[in-house]
Design an enzyme around this catalytic site. Sequence first.
Site, short mmCIF file in Angstrom:
data_model
loop_
_atom_site.label_atom_id
_atom_site.label_comp_id
_atom_site.label_asym_id
_atom_site.label_seq_id
_atom_site.Cartn_x
_atom_site.Cartn_y
_atom_site.Cartn_z
N ASP A 1 0.81 -1.22 0.00
CA ASP A 1 0.00 0.00 0.00
C ASP A 1 0.85 1.27 0.00
O ASP A 1 2.07 1.23 0.19
CB ASP A 1 -0.97 0.00 1.20
CG ASP A 1 -0.30 -0.45 2.50
OD1 ASP A 1 0.95 -0.44 2.58
OD2 ASP A 1 -1.01 -0.80 3.44
N ASN B 1 -7.76 -2.73 13.81
CA ASN B 1 -9.16 -3.02 13.45
C ASN B 1 -9.25 -4.24 12.52
O ASN B 1 -10.30 -4.51 11.94
CB ASN B 1 -9.80 -1.79 12.78
CG ASN B 1 -9.11 -1.40 11.49
OD1 ASN B 1 -8.14 -2.04 11.07
ND2 ASN B 1 -9.59 -0.35 10.84
N HIS C 1 -7.43 -4.72 9.76
CA HIS C 1 -7.11 -4.49 8.34
C HIS C 1 -5.79 -5.15 7.95
O HIS C 1 -4.90 -5.33 8.77
CB HIS C 1 -7.15 -3.00 7.95
CG HIS C 1 -6.01 -2.15 8.41
ND1 HIS C 1 -6.16 -0.86 8.85
CD2 HIS C 1 -4.68 -2.39 8.48
CE1 HIS C 1 -4.99 -0.36 9.16
NE2 HIS C 1 -4.07 -1.26 8.94
N GLU D 1 -9.74 -1.91 4.75
CA GLU D 1 -10.44 -1.57 5.98
C GLU D 1 -11.70 -2.42 6.15
O GLU D 1 -12.22 -2.97 5.17
CB GLU D 1 -10.86 -0.09 5.93
CG GLU D 1 -9.68 0.88 5.87
CD GLU D 1 -8.98 1.06 7.21
OE1 GLU D 1 -8.88 0.09 7.99
OE2 GLU D 1 -8.51 2.18 7.47
C1 GLP Z 1 -0.69 0.08 8.60
C2 GLP Z 1 -0.33 -0.50 7.22
C3 GLP Z 1 -0.35 -2.00 7.22
C4 GLP Z 1 0.32 -2.48 8.49
C5 GLP Z 1 -0.57 -2.16 9.65
C6 GLP Z 1 0.04 -2.48 11.01
O1 GLP Z 1 -1.76 0.95 8.55
N1 GLP Z 1 -1.15 -0.03 6.15
O2 GLP Z 1 0.24 -2.50 6.05
O3 GLP Z 1 0.52 -3.86 8.42
O4 GLP Z 1 -1.05 -0.85 9.61
O5 GLP Z 1 1.03 -1.57 11.37
P1 GLP Z 1 2.03 -1.79 12.56
O6 GLP Z 1 2.91 -2.92 12.16
O7 GLP Z 1 2.79 -0.51 12.69
O8 GLP Z 1 1.22 -2.11 13.76
#
Ligand code: GLP
Length: 247
Positions: free
Chosen positions: A67, A136, A138, A143
């Site tokens: 992303d 959440n 995702h 989402e």
């Molecule tokens: C972000 C990214 C995801 C990531 C997730 C968890 O918003 N878009 O690709 O895996 O949230 O992030 P973190 O590893 O910092 O908890």
Amino acid sequence: MELIKVKNYSEMSRIAANILSAQVILFPESVLGLSTGDTPIGMYKQLIEWNDKGDLSFSKVKTFNLDEYIGLSKEHGKSYSFFMWNAFFSKININKKNTYIPNGLAKNIQRVCKKYDEDIKKSGGIDLQVLGLGVNGHIGFNEPNAYFKRNTHKVNLSESTLRANSRFFDSKEEIPNSAITMGMGTIMQAKRILLLCTGKEKSEILYKVLFGDIDPRIPGSILQLHKQATIVADEDALSVIKSNGLL
Ligand code: GLP
């Protein structure tokens, strides 16, 4: 699904790096799906170390990131492109032209999304997709929704994601409220999936993802249907599953 239980973040990172490097050593032309966030940083550090030592080469590897924020340039310090170059790509022997990240500044976002899926297809599909998990549920930026969106697409970020990701920005107003993300179809087509999960704050959602219904309101739950999904989770992330007597 295969669940690998580990003690803590550093063990999760080492196991994840081992799985990814096994893929690359066995298949040097692997196509990797990569993610950003705090979760994979330790894995990237370990891979850089092995690459430095000459135990692992990325010279023939192709990567597709999950992303990117819409509205941030590649050079913007908070863009996922900047993150990937800063945390990983600039420190390994990867060929720049083999690294794909959606262009969040493109005029025609729809075209970028379509081309992204075409490029993945042309590369033969993703061999190993690394995923983190949002609080959440995702994955990528898919989402919670009424349905699973199949292809790479533009998404408006939820309140919960904006809140969670505000830690990377100086103020909440700075966070882009939309992004480009691989779709669930694109992710599920990966031959192998590696979901990394760490920390108490993910424990409730990890329980729902692994043991709840398959529900687009908990996007990660679709991974239950993937035949080659490996979850590496630490004790904190597994705590709710454990307290429900499922471990
Ligand atoms: C972000 C990214 C995801 C990531 C997730 C968890 O918003 N878009 O690709 O895996 O949230 O992030 P973190 O590893 O910092 O908890």
